[in-house]
Design an enzyme around this catalytic site. Structure first.
Site, PDB file in Angstrom:
ATOM      1  CG  HIS A 104     -12.598  -1.614   4.326  1.00  0.00           C
ATOM      2  ND1 HIS A 104     -13.465  -1.810   3.284  1.00  0.00           N
ATOM      3  CD2 HIS A 104     -11.404  -1.307   3.760  1.00  0.00           C
ATOM      4  CE1 HIS A 104     -12.840  -1.627   2.134  1.00  0.00           C
ATOM      5  NE2 HIS A 104     -11.578  -1.302   2.389  1.00  0.00           N
ATOM      6  CG  HIS A 113      -7.978   2.321   1.236  1.00  0.00           C
ATOM      7  ND1 HIS A 113      -7.127   1.296   0.916  1.00  0.00           N
ATOM      8  CD2 HIS A 113      -9.213   1.758   1.335  1.00  0.00           C
ATOM      9  CE1 HIS A 113      -7.812   0.164   0.816  1.00  0.00           C
ATOM     10  NE2 HIS A 113      -9.080   0.420   1.070  1.00  0.00           N
ATOM     11  CD  GLU A 126     -12.164   0.233  -1.483  1.00  0.00           C
ATOM     12  OE1 GLU A 126     -12.449  -0.707  -2.237  1.00  0.00           O
ATOM     13  OE2 GLU A 126     -11.586   0.081  -0.386  1.00  0.00           O
TER      14      GLU A 126
END
Length: 134
Positions: A7, A79, A130
């Site tokens: 994502h 992010h 991440e």
């Protein structure tokens, strides 16, 4: 090491307005909101055929998203999340290569119920990364 993009996260000052915009203007399917107190955020996921967009709103004044929105009041990309097969192996490989893992270096459970780690943006050209174990 890196798998697919899981994502892209966007910090927003008003989650309800962001959901309405993605759902009503763009015709996107949006998940219900979920509060993640251990991460200091409330999240929704915009479901796309090839990935997701995570919309983040601060949960409390100590939220890292609150600090981000102080610098970027209109919101913005926060992010990018990449999938990895083994998060501990990825962490150890990155640390050996000189990358910095944020926090204690131990994975936390993320919004999908899977272990996640964050990498320092200064090590990746200003982008917070991440990693999520899948």
């Amino acid at each position: 090491m890196l798998g697919r993009v899981n994502h892209i996260a966007i910090a927003v000052p008003d989650l309800k307005a962001a959901v309405a915009s993605y759902r009503d203007r763009l015709g996107a399917r949006v998940s219900p909101a979920e509060s993640l107190p251990e991460h200091g955020v409330t999240v929704v996921f915009v479901e796309l055929p090839n990935t997701k967009v995570e919309l983040l709103e601060p949960l409390g004044e100590t939220s890292p998203i609150a600090a981000f929105l102080q610098k970027n009041p209109a919101g913005g990309m926060h992010h990018i999340c990449y999938e990895v097969a083994d998060i501990l192996q990825a962490r150890d490989q990155l640390l050996a290569a000189g990358a910095r893992v944020l926090g204690t270096g131990e994975p936390k459970i993320g919004a999908h119920g899977k272990p996640v780690l964050f990498l320092h943006p200064k090590d990746f050209f200003g982008t917070l990364i991440e990693l999520e174990q899948v």
